[in-house]
Design an enzyme around this catalytic site. Structure first.
Site, PDB file in Angstrom:
ATOM      1  N   PRO A  11       0.797  -1.235   0.000  1.00 41.77           N
ATOM      2  CA  PRO A  11       0.000   0.000   0.000  1.00 41.77           C
ATOM      3  C   PRO A  11       0.825   1.280   0.000  1.00 41.77           C
ATOM      4  CG  PRO A  11      -0.062  -1.050   2.156  1.00 41.77           C
ATOM      5  CD  PRO A  11       0.587  -2.028   1.221  1.00 41.77           C
ATOM      6  N   HIS A  81       4.367  -4.594   8.978  1.00 38.80           N
ATOM      7  CA  HIS A  81       4.352  -4.481  10.438  1.00 38.80           C
ATOM      8  C   HIS A  81       3.065  -5.007  11.079  1.00 38.80           C
ATOM      9  CE1 HIS A  81       7.674  -2.018   9.216  1.00 38.80           C
ATOM     10  NE2 HIS A  81       6.881  -1.167   8.616  1.00 38.80           N
ATOM     11  N   ASP A  88       1.620 -15.800   6.542  1.00 44.45           N
ATOM     12  CA  ASP A  88       1.102 -17.135   6.230  1.00 44.45           C
ATOM     13  C   ASP A  88       1.220 -17.445   4.740  1.00 44.45           C
ATOM     14  OD1 ASP A  88       0.428 -17.799   8.830  1.00 44.45           O
ATOM     15  OD2 ASP A  88      -1.710 -17.336   8.614  1.00 44.45           O
ATOM     16  N   GLU A  99      12.462  -9.831   1.306  1.00 43.32           N
ATOM     17  CA  GLU A  99      11.741  -8.622   1.749  1.00 43.32           C
ATOM     18  C   GLU A  99      12.624  -7.408   1.454  1.00 43.32           C
ATOM     19  OE1 GLU A  99      11.597  -8.388   5.987  1.00 43.32           O
ATOM     20  OE2 GLU A  99      10.199  -6.712   6.011  1.00 43.32           O
ATOM     21  N   LEU A 102      12.560   0.588   0.839  1.00 47.63           N
ATOM     22  CA  LEU A 102      13.319   1.761   0.389  1.00 47.63           C
ATOM     23  C   LEU A 102      14.041   2.393   1.578  1.00 47.63           C
ATOM     24  CD1 LEU A 102      10.360   3.060  -1.728  1.00 47.63           C
ATOM     25  CD2 LEU A 102      12.618   2.638  -2.727  1.00 47.63           C
ATOM     26  N   SER A 103      13.290   2.592   2.656  1.00 48.89           N
ATOM     27  CA  SER A 103      13.844   3.220   3.862  1.00 48.89           C
ATOM     28  C   SER A 103      14.389   2.130   4.789  1.00 48.89           C
ATOM     29  CB  SER A 103      12.758   4.040   4.560  1.00 48.89           C
ATOM     30  OG  SER A 103      11.771   3.178   5.094  1.00 48.89           O
ATOM     31  N   ARG A 112       7.553   0.437  13.465  1.00 46.10           N
ATOM     32  CA  ARG A 112       8.114  -0.184  12.251  1.00 46.10           C
ATOM     33  C   ARG A 112       9.185  -1.222  12.579  1.00 46.10           C
ATOM     34  NH1 ARG A 112       6.000   3.150   8.178  1.00 46.10           N
ATOM     35  NH2 ARG A 112       5.735   5.265   8.941  1.00 46.10           N
TER      36      ARG A 112
END
Ligand code: DQA
Length: 148
Positions: A11, A81, A88, A99, A102-103, A112
């Site tokens: 999102p 988070h 799952d 995974e 960007l940050s 976070r």
């Protein structure tokens, strides 16, 4: 032709370019998709690139990757988070998962610091801006070639 590498985005990543550019940079998700496609092609691989703001659609992309893809690279965004459903889904497929962020979430707000996705992924790359995607691609190809 080998199965494509699935790059899945969560999102608000559709807003990259204008969304908090001091954190996420100025490049759009379309720019990132192009960079990944070029980098993958140079290395002899294909990608499929997705984005959704809806958790269940991200689960659907992961399930599709499990049958039609070779590796998952996922920036789960805020669902990192919160989402047991993504945890799952990743556990349910038998292909590797990387995974990316960007940050650097660990250096930001305390909410976070927990990643449900990290608990299911093979590894995490974060904090390198758009380069996190390209490093994720290299990691994906490393996993594919190591298991070939
Ligand atoms: C993000 C980090 C997440 O904490 C955040 O919710 C995002 C983007 C990143 O790429 O840095 O939406 O995944």
């Amino acid at each position: 032709m080998s199965k494509p590498i699935y790059i899945i985005n969560g999102p608000n990543l559709n807003l990259l370019g204008t969304r908090e550019p001091e954190i996420y940079g100025h490049q759009t998700l379309a720019d990132i998709e192009k960079l990944c496609a070029i980098a993958a092609e140079d290395l002899g691989y294909n990608i499929r690139f997705f984005q959704s703001n809806i958790e269940g659609e991200l689960v659907d992309f992961i399930q599709e990757a499990g049958s039609q893809g070779s590796v998952i690279i996922i920036n789960p965004a805020a669902y990192t988070h919160t989402s047991v459903a993504l945890y799952d889904a990743i556990k349910a497929v038998s292909i590797p998962c990387i995974e990316i962020h960007l940050s650097q979430p660990a250096a930001r707000e305390s909410f976070r610091r927990r990643s449900y996705v990290a608990e299911a992924a093979n590894g995490t790359i974060s904090g390198f801006g758009v380069k996190s995607y390209l490093l994720g691609l290299q990691a994906a190809i490393h996993l594919l070639e190591a298991s070939a």
